[in-house]
Scaffold this active site. Structure first.
Site, short mmCIF file in Angstrom:
data_model
loop_
_atom_site.label_atom_id
_atom_site.label_comp_id
_atom_site.label_asym_id
_atom_site.label_seq_id
_atom_site.Cartn_x
_atom_site.Cartn_y
_atom_site.Cartn_z
N ASP A 8 0.98 -0.98 0.13
CA ASP A 8 0.11 0.39 0.06
C ASP A 8 1.04 1.15 0.60
O ASP A 8 2.34 1.36 0.33
CB ASP A 8 -0.94 -0.29 1.50
N ASP A 10 0.04 5.46 0.84
CA ASP A 10 -0.64 5.61 2.41
C ASP A 10 -0.71 5.57 3.37
O ASP A 10 -1.23 4.98 3.34
CB ASP A 10 -1.91 6.78 1.80
C1 XBP Z 1 -5.46 6.16 -0.29
C2 XBP Z 1 -6.35 7.03 -0.29
C3 XBP Z 1 -6.35 8.56 -1.04
C4 XBP Z 1 -5.40 9.11 -0.24
C5 XBP Z 1 -5.40 10.49 -1.39
O1 XBP Z 1 -6.24 4.75 0.34
O2 XBP Z 1 -7.89 7.00 1.03
O3 XBP Z 1 -7.43 8.61 -1.03
O4 XBP Z 1 -6.00 9.32 0.94
O5 XBP Z 1 -5.01 10.19 -2.39
P1 XBP Z 1 -5.24 3.65 1.03
P2 XBP Z 1 -6.28 10.77 -4.19
O6 XBP Z 1 -3.81 4.35 1.41
O7 XBP Z 1 -5.62 2.50 1.21
O8 XBP Z 1 -4.49 3.38 -0.68
O9 XBP Z 1 -6.58 12.14 -3.54
O10 XBP Z 1 -5.36 11.03 -4.49
O11 XBP Z 1 -7.45 9.79 -3.54
MG MG Z 2 -2.96 3.44 3.21
#
Ligand code: XBP
Ligand code: MG
Length: 256
Positions: A8, A10
């Site tokens: 993953d 973020d």
């Molecule tokens: C990531 C997200 C994303 C980020 C923002 O989740 O939920 O929406 O917060 O990015 P994960 P965007 O870690 O489960 O992948 O604005 O590009 O959506």
């Molecule tokens: Mg995440």
């Protein structure tokens, strides 16, 4: 044996939510001349909604000063999201966000061991590119056997779509791979795709309940604080530890 490692982005590779997306959303509000601001706490609530545009729409549902029609809301969310991603890239280029401690060492160890790795996220592709360009360098795609991001799938996490697509690209079965996640929603997505999960807790999900994960702990730079325990030795979490948890999970699943 782990046949593929699925990362993953973020919260897992970096604390991008606290240090990147949240301030970038607030910059975007200001840039568009709006007085909306999200606090750290409010953003924590909104993180239950995956996807930046979806998160903006979720927030608008609670705001008396949000546009009244769906069309106007969608247009505003799109404009804010575009600006947010530009601001996010600026923060990365300024060196304000780095990989979490221990991440790069594990990535390199898996690479040396010849284990195929993938990026599996539902954040925008441009955000993945900005982070990895900055942290690994422009040749980063060469290190990964597959890269799946938000634009590649119809449904974002906690739906399993991103993980299923990655498994297809990697040509491995879920049970033979391992997902690394930080959030309950991300872990749920991997599990729905049949992939065992290790959770490295991030600032926004410090003590959320997690069911049926292989292991959960405070970060890869330390061996203490992990469940199942890695013993008393000091040092970072190693590939052998991931193999141990994976093997343990396989054994366990045979007897339940
Ligand atoms: C990531 C997200 C994303 C980020 C923002 O989740 O939920 O929406 O917060 O990015 P994960 P965007 O870690 O489960 O992948 O604005 O590009 O959506
Ligand atoms: Mg995440």
């Amino acid at each position: 044996m782990i046949q593929a490692l699925l990362w993953d982005v973020d919260g897992t590779l970096a604390e991008t939510e606290r240090d990147g997306h949240l301030p970038a959303f607030n910059d975007a509000f200001a840039d568009l001349g709006m007085d909306w601001r999200w606090s750290v706490e409010r953003y924590g609530e909104l993180l239950r909604t995956t996807g930046g545009r979806e998160r903006l729409l979720r927030d608008m549902a609670d705001r008396p000063d949000a546009p009244s029609t769906t069309e106007q809301r969608l247009a505003l969310a799109q404009a804010l999201h575009r600006r947010k991603n530009e601001r996010y890239a600026e923060r990365l280029a300024a060196g304000l966000i780095g990989f979490r401690p221990g991440v790069m060492a594990l990535l390199e160890e898996a690479l040396s061991a010849g284990i195929p790795q993938a990026i599996v996220t539902t954040t925008s592709c441009s955000n993945v590119q900005a982070l990895l360009d900055q942290q690994i360098g422009i040749g980063w795609k060469g290190l990964f056997a597959a890269v799946v991001c938000g634009e590649d799938v119809p449904l974002k996490k906690p739906a399993p779509d991103a993980y299923l697509l990655a498994l297809q690209a990697l040509r491995v079965q879920g049970m033979h791979s391992l997902a690394i996640e930080d959030s309950p929603g991300g872990a749920a997505a991997a599990k729905l795709a049949g992939i065992p999960v290790v959770v490295t807790r991030s600032v926004y999900f410090p003590d959320d309940a997690l069911d049926e994960v292989l292991a959960v702990g405070p970060g890869f730079d330390r061996r203490d604080g992990w469940q199942p325990s890695l013993g008393a030795a000091a040092g970072p979490v190693r590939l052998a530890d991931l193999q141990y948890w994976h093997f343990r999970g396989e054994l366990f699943s045979h007897f339940t």
